[in-house]
Design an enzyme around this catalytic site. Structure first.
Site, PDB file in Angstrom:
ATOM      1  N   CYS A 161       0.828  -1.207   0.000  1.00 49.10           N
ATOM      2  CA  CYS A 161       0.000   0.000   0.000  1.00 49.10           C
ATOM      3  C   CYS A 161       0.865   1.261   0.000  1.00 49.10           C
ATOM      4  CB  CYS A 161      -0.957   0.002   1.182  1.00 49.10           C
ATOM      5  SG  CYS A 161      -0.167   0.365   2.739  1.00 49.10           S
TER       6      CYS A 161
ATOM      7  N   CYS B  19       0.876   3.880   1.968  1.00 49.27           N
ATOM      8  CA  CYS B  19       1.426   4.361   3.239  1.00 49.27           C
ATOM      9  C   CYS B  19       2.655   3.556   3.645  1.00 49.27           C
ATOM     10  CB  CYS B  19       0.379   4.384   4.344  1.00 49.27           C
ATOM     11  SG  CYS B  19      -0.272   2.796   4.862  1.00 49.27           S
TER      12      CYS B  19
END
Length: 144
Positions: free
Chosen positions: A54, A56
């Protein structure tokens, strides 16, 4: 392997390398995790990064983990990583040791096999990287 799986595997390899090239040991099977945890010295500290594809993880979790693990005065004895979504069995086995709600990316800090600190995704995603670094630093300073 279909094209999607091949793409994800290639992408994950680059993301894994971001940690392994900075001294993290990649545990890719359930057996790797079990053997590591069975053989870790009870006085040693282990910093675990549960890696993820992902955004992040790319922009926050991996850079913060690498920066603090390299620069902080107090450092864990060992640095390891498992990759959620890629090394599913290894990640599941590590989560059994962590005993927290599954979260990726996330960080765990152990002394021996005892979990001392856990930072879940919701304390990474959407935060300033300096704040994340301070959370890791505080955990290292208190436990390493």
């Amino acid at each position: 392997m279909n094209p999607y799986e091949q793409y994800m595997q290639e992408l994950a390899q680059q993301m894994r390398a971001e940690l392994t090239e900075n001294g993290f040991e990649s545990l890719e099977t359930s057996e790797d995790v079990s053997n590591y945890m069975k053989n870790v010295n009870e006085e040693d500290t282990t910093f675990v990064v549960i890696n993820s594809t992902c955004g992040c993880a790319a922009g926050l979790a991996r850079p913060a983990a690498v920066a603090v693990a390299e620069q902080n005065d107090k450092k864990p004895t060992n640095k390891i990583t498992v990759f959620a979504g890629q090394d599913k069995e290894a990640t599941q086995t590590m989560r059994e040791y962590i005993q927290q709600v599954p979260s990726s990316p996330s960080y765990a800090l152990f002394k021996g096999t005892e979990l001392k600190h856990f930072i879940p995704r919701e304390h990474i995603e959407g935060r300033d990287i300096q704040d994340i670094c301070m959370d890791i630093k505080d955990a290292f300073d208190e436990n390493c």
